[in-house]
Design a protein around this motif. Structure first.
Motif, PDB file in Angstrom:
ATOM      1  N   LEU A 209      28.778  29.480  45.668  1.00  0.00           N
ATOM      2  CA  LEU A 209      28.228  30.310  44.591  1.00  0.00           C
ATOM      3  C   LEU A 209      29.009  30.146  43.292  1.00  0.00           C
ATOM      4  O   LEU A 209      28.437  30.252  42.199  1.00  0.00           O
ATOM      5  CB  LEU A 209      28.223  31.786  45.023  1.00  0.00           C
ATOM      6  CG  LEU A 209      27.259  32.131  46.162  1.00  0.00           C
ATOM      7  CD1 LEU A 209      27.438  33.578  46.597  1.00  0.00           C
ATOM      8  CD2 LEU A 209      25.808  31.887  45.740  1.00  0.00           C
ATOM      9  N   LEU A 210      30.317  29.908  43.398  1.00  0.00           N
ATOM     10  CA  LEU A 210      31.112  29.691  42.180  1.00  0.00           C
ATOM     11  C   LEU A 210      30.617  28.474  41.418  1.00  0.00           C
ATOM     12  O   LEU A 210      30.586  28.475  40.179  1.00  0.00           O
ATOM     13  CB  LEU A 210      32.590  29.511  42.556  1.00  0.00           C
ATOM     14  CG  LEU A 210      33.382  30.767  42.911  1.00  0.00           C
ATOM     15  CD1 LEU A 210      34.759  30.384  43.434  1.00  0.00           C
ATOM     16  CD2 LEU A 210      33.511  31.702  41.723  1.00  0.00           C
ATOM     17  N   VAL A 211      30.245  27.436  42.130  1.00  0.00           N
ATOM     18  CA  VAL A 211      29.758  26.218  41.484  1.00  0.00           C
ATOM     19  C   VAL A 211      28.323  26.392  40.999  1.00  0.00           C
ATOM     20  O   VAL A 211      27.957  25.934  39.907  1.00  0.00           O
ATOM     21  CB  VAL A 211      29.864  25.028  42.458  1.00  0.00           C
ATOM     22  CG1 VAL A 211      29.276  23.765  41.840  1.00  0.00           C
ATOM     23  CG2 VAL A 211      31.316  24.793  42.853  1.00  0.00           C
ATOM     24  N   ALA A 212      27.493  27.072  41.791  1.00  0.00           N
ATOM     25  CA  ALA A 212      26.069  27.204  41.458  1.00  0.00           C
ATOM     26  C   ALA A 212      25.815  28.229  40.362  1.00  0.00           C
ATOM     27  O   ALA A 212      24.867  28.089  39.586  1.00  0.00           O
ATOM     28  CB  ALA A 212      25.279  27.579  42.712  1.00  0.00           C
ATOM     29  N   VAL A 218      33.085  36.887  39.103  1.00  0.00           N
ATOM     30  CA  VAL A 218      33.575  36.585  40.444  1.00  0.00           C
ATOM     31  C   VAL A 218      33.358  37.753  41.392  1.00  0.00           C
ATOM     32  O   VAL A 218      33.029  37.562  42.571  1.00  0.00           O
ATOM     33  CB  VAL A 218      35.072  36.209  40.388  1.00  0.00           C
ATOM     34  CG1 VAL A 218      35.642  36.028  41.795  1.00  0.00           C
ATOM     35  CG2 VAL A 218      35.262  34.941  39.579  1.00  0.00           C
ATOM     36  N   SER A 219      33.517  38.985  40.902  1.00  0.00           N
ATOM     37  CA  SER A 219      33.314  40.147  41.769  1.00  0.00           C
ATOM     38  C   SER A 219      31.885  40.213  42.288  1.00  0.00           C
ATOM     39  O   SER A 219      31.649  40.534  43.456  1.00  0.00           O
ATOM     40  CB  SER A 219      33.655  41.436  41.011  1.00  0.00           C
ATOM     41  OG  SER A 219      32.854  41.547  39.841  1.00  0.00           O
ATOM     42  N   PRO A 288      35.225  30.061  38.456  1.00  0.00           N
ATOM     43  CA  PRO A 288      34.428  28.872  38.805  1.00  0.00           C
ATOM     44  C   PRO A 288      35.094  27.562  38.413  1.00  0.00           C
ATOM     45  O   PRO A 288      34.914  26.542  39.093  1.00  0.00           O
ATOM     46  CB  PRO A 288      33.122  29.084  38.031  1.00  0.00           C
ATOM     47  CG  PRO A 288      33.022  30.569  37.873  1.00  0.00           C
ATOM     48  CD  PRO A 288      34.425  31.053  37.710  1.00  0.00           C
ATOM     49  N   LYS A 289      35.886  27.574  37.346  1.00  0.00           N
ATOM     50  CA  LYS A 289      36.497  26.318  36.879  1.00  0.00           C
ATOM     51  C   LYS A 289      37.444  25.717  37.917  1.00  0.00           C
ATOM     52  O   LYS A 289      37.718  24.511  37.887  1.00  0.00           O
ATOM     53  CB  LYS A 289      37.251  26.548  35.573  1.00  0.00           C
ATOM     54  CG  LYS A 289      38.461  27.464  35.700  1.00  0.00           C
ATOM     55  CD  LYS A 289      39.150  27.648  34.354  1.00  0.00           C
ATOM     56  CE  LYS A 289      40.394  28.536  34.485  1.00  0.00           C
ATOM     57  NZ  LYS A 289      41.063  28.741  33.186  1.00  0.00           N
TER      58      LYS A 289
END
Length: 300
Positions: A209-212, A218-219, A288-289
């Motif tokens: 999900l971080l990439v998408a 983030v929470s 995400p980075k």
């Protein structure tokens, strides 16, 4: 999924994280003050195999043996009819060792001692050292795998969740002073693998999900990951708990410690992967980075 439900999931994660930290502190305090009630596998003792009348029950054996041999005495069926393996601590140096056959004659007219052997203290020390080494190697292997599989912020949440589960089990045995033997230690190692499985599934979903969804906080990503894996976690943990509960209720004294440790470990492992496993990366500023490919400077 409504915003209200998402907010509730977040509050549950934060609340259970606080509860987990409090339980860890209580468990560590109990472990430091009371320690573990180490079984004969670690402390040494006597092992006697005897045959008595077939109608003698396990409870009757314990009722006559514990007052004479000590509260740490355990009795296990040896397979044959009326055949039992009795484990009990060594007598004090100033006391005469009890004669097991004489004690058993109180409940059985026919008593035959097949074997009588001593497990020395040196064997107990070796078991403690080997068991501690096995636990250390297991934790280091898990740490190496997590560092390879995930970025350190996400891996730290899974690792702390593992430590949380082990500390809670040890704290429970320190508080209750239940016997800690090799079967319980085997349960601790099994808990490590079970809890790691839950943590990796949620962490893997968070990474995807971080990439998408790079613009999503983030929470909120953690909330979505927990919701997406919750049904799978509930089914897996629920069916395993049913099996462990059956062992606890019907397995008798020999499996009581193993089943208790597994039950606590599965419950704590489920909520720690949802709480600590997701909240700690937030505190460590996971973004995400951290999972995006590094930019290559094309300038000459």
């Amino acid at each position: 999924m409504t915003e209200f439900f998402k907010l509730r999931i977040r509050k549950i994660r934060y609340l259970t994280s606080v509860v987990s930290i409090a339980l860890m502190l209580i468990s560590l305090a109990a472990f430091a003050m009371r320690g573990l009630n180490m079984g004969l596998d670690f402390t040494g003792g006597m092992v006697t195999e005897a045959v008595v009348s077939a109608e003698v029950t396990h409870q009757q054996m314990l009722e006559v043996l514990k007052p004479a041999l000590g509260e740490a005495t355990t009795v296990t069926a040896a397979g044959g009819e009326g055949r039992w393996v009795i484990r009990y601590p060594l007598a004090e140096p100033d006391q005469a060792p009890p004669v097991v056959a004489d004690v058993l004659h109180q409940i059985s007219g026919e008593v035959s001692v097949i074997s009588n052997s001593m497990v020395g203290a040196q064997v107990g020390e070796d078991l403690v050292e080997q068991g501690g080494l096995a636990l250390l190697v297991c934790l280091l292997s898990i740490l190496a795998y997590l560092c390879f599989r995930f970025e350190w912020r996400l891996a730290s949440g899974a690792l702390l969740a593992l430590m949380h589960d082990v500390v809670l089990v040890l704290g429970f045995f320190a508080l209750t002073q239940m016997e800690f033997n090799l079967t319980v230690f085997a349960a601790v190692l099994a808990i490590l693998g079970y809890s790691l499985n839950d943590s990796i599934i949620i962490a893997d979903r968070i990474r995807e999900l971080l990439v998408a969804r790079q613009e999503t906080p983030v929470s909120e990503i953690n909330d979505q990951a927990v919701i997406a894996t919750f049904s799978r976690t509930l089914v897996t943990s629920g069916t395993t708990l049913i099996t462990v509960a059956a062992l606890w209720l019907m397995g008798g004294a020999p499996l009581e410690g193993f089943a208790a440790a597994m039950f606590i470990g599965i419950v704590s492992g489920t909520w720690s992967s949802i709480s600590i496993g997701t909240v700690l990366p937030e505190w460590l500023k996971l973004e995400p980075k951290h999972y995006l490919p590094a930019e290559v400077d094309s300038a000459p």
